[in-house]
Design an enzyme around this catalytic site. Structure first.
Site, PDB file in Angstrom:
ATOM      1  N   ASP A   1      -9.871  -7.763  -1.991  1.00  0.00           N
ATOM      2  CA  ASP A   1      -8.522  -7.743  -1.418  1.00  0.00           C
ATOM      3  C   ASP A   1      -8.650  -7.436   0.065  1.00  0.00           C
ATOM      4  OD1 ASP A   1      -5.834  -7.384  -0.728  1.00  0.00           O
ATOM      5  OD2 ASP A   1      -5.341  -6.441  -2.646  1.00  0.00           O
TER       6      ASP A   1
ATOM      7  N   ARG B   1      -6.055  -7.650   2.281  1.00  0.00           N
ATOM      8  CA  ARG B   1      -4.743  -7.433   2.896  1.00  0.00           C
ATOM      9  C   ARG B   1      -4.682  -6.122   3.673  1.00  0.00           C
ATOM     10  NH1 ARG B   1      -0.946  -8.246  -2.246  1.00  0.00           N
ATOM     11  NH2 ARG B   1      -2.712  -7.117  -3.159  1.00  0.00           N
TER      12      ARG B   1
END
EC number: 3.5.4.25
Length: 357
Positions: A289, A291
């Site tokens: 991930d 983000r």
């Protein structure tokens, strides 16, 4: 503009480059230009493998995640490093090293002799960070020293840069939605890069402790109705739920868990080969991930919101808001039914990423 035409702040004793110039380095990489990443007296010239040409005979830089897929993290020069440098061999095909789409068809690509980066490790790590910000495959041609007439980027500036630190509100307007006619949109832009821009939808009367949903953009799910994920149904269900209670939906332009649309489609191709969403990202050279979830707290800070009820199944989002100074009074579950195409995707989120499904 080349290095010879721009002031060299290191030589004059000033900070090398501003955050704005780092963003220019991202743009140059994306266009296939050579960029110099400097860390003190160390300089590396880099060019994106998927866009490059001028440095095509140079060594390669890859991430530890990609190195793990290629089975070379047991080499002393690659173990525990933030970046891995591969000595260039005449037989080596750089695109095959960078892009895992053909790994199963041509599994024997090595041997890959790694090179000790030594004092250049920070510069190499920063260079790969630039490639990720450019939404490119995180694989670079690399050469020691500075190529003349190229942009010079300071490694420290790259490594300490945070999107959440430079958000500004640039526009507000009414935006009636089919499921929420009483909606206002607030647009945010980073001060130091041209994009992407992020949106907050203020729906109804949020109150003192609004219901908030942090939603990452998914063109394939939100717009095209893809059944591979649950993003589109989650978005529509969140808008309907918030419309009933009052609150906010934060829409972040962080496609594919932050790896960009084209890399997400590469991940889809790997999923078609049998890899789950986590392993697909890792094989591409990304973290599972990528983000920047701190953006949500920064947006709420600009809107004067300090306490929320968070509509999420992801504990990482709760932690990100708390770390950003927004207290999560309650986590509100947001579970939707699976379909035959996304059941395995949802199981991966539950079993490997800790989503509370």
């Amino acid at each position: 503009m080349g290095e010879a035409q721009r002031p060299c702040a290191v030589d004059r004793g000033f900070r090398l480059l501003s955050e704005l110039e780092v963003a220019r380095g991202v743009d140059d990489l994306r266009r296939g230009e050579i960029v110099v990443v400097r860390d003190g007296d160390v300089a590396l010239s880099v060019q994106a493998v998927e866009r490059g040409g001028a440095l095509a005979g140079a060594d390669l830089l890859i991430t530890p995640e990609r190195a793990a897929t290629l089975k070379i993290v047991n080499q002393r020069a690659a173990a525990g490093a933030g970046a891995v440098r591969l000595a260039r061999a005449a037989w080596m095909e750089p695109h095959a090293v960078a892009d895992p789409v053909d790994d199963l068809a041509t599994p024997f690509k090595g041997p890959f002799p790694s090179v000790d980066l030594g004092p250049a490790e920070r510069a190499a790590t920063a260079a790969l960070r630039l490639a990720k910000r450019a939404a490119l495959l995180p694989a670079l041609f690399v050469r020691d020293g500075a190529v003349a007439d190229t942009l010079v980027v300071d490694a420290a500036e790259v490594l300490q840069w945070r999107r959440a630190a430079a958000l500004d509100v640039v526009a507000r307007a009414r935006l009636p939605l089919a499921a929420a006619p009483d909606t206002q949109v607030v647009a945010f832009r980073s001060r130091h890069e041209g994009g992407p821009d992020h949106l907050a939808l203020i729906i109804g009367s949020p109150g003192d402790v609004p219901l908030v949903r942090l939603h990452s953009a998914c063109l394939t799910g939100d717009l095209l109705g893809s059944l591979k994920c649950d993003c589109g149904p989650q978005l529509q269900a969140a808008i309907a739920r918030i419309a009933a209670e009052g609150g906010m939906l934060l829409y972040l332009q962080q496609e594919g868990r932050g790896i960009g649309l084209l890399n997400k489609l590469r991940a889809y191709a790997l999923q078609d080969q049998g890899f789950d969403t986590v392993d697909a990202n890792l094989r591409l050279g990304f973290a599972e991930d990528e983000r920047d979830l701190e953006l949500g707290a920064a947006m709420l800070g600009k809107l004067g919101v300090a306490r929320i009820r968070l509509l999420t199944n992801n504990p990482l989002k709760v932690g990100a808001f708390e770390a950003g100074g927004v207290h999560v009074v309650e986590r509100v579950s947001h579970v939707l039914p699976a379909n035959p195409h996304n059941a395995a995707y949802l199981a991966t989120k539950r079993d490997r990423q800790g989503h509370q499904l």
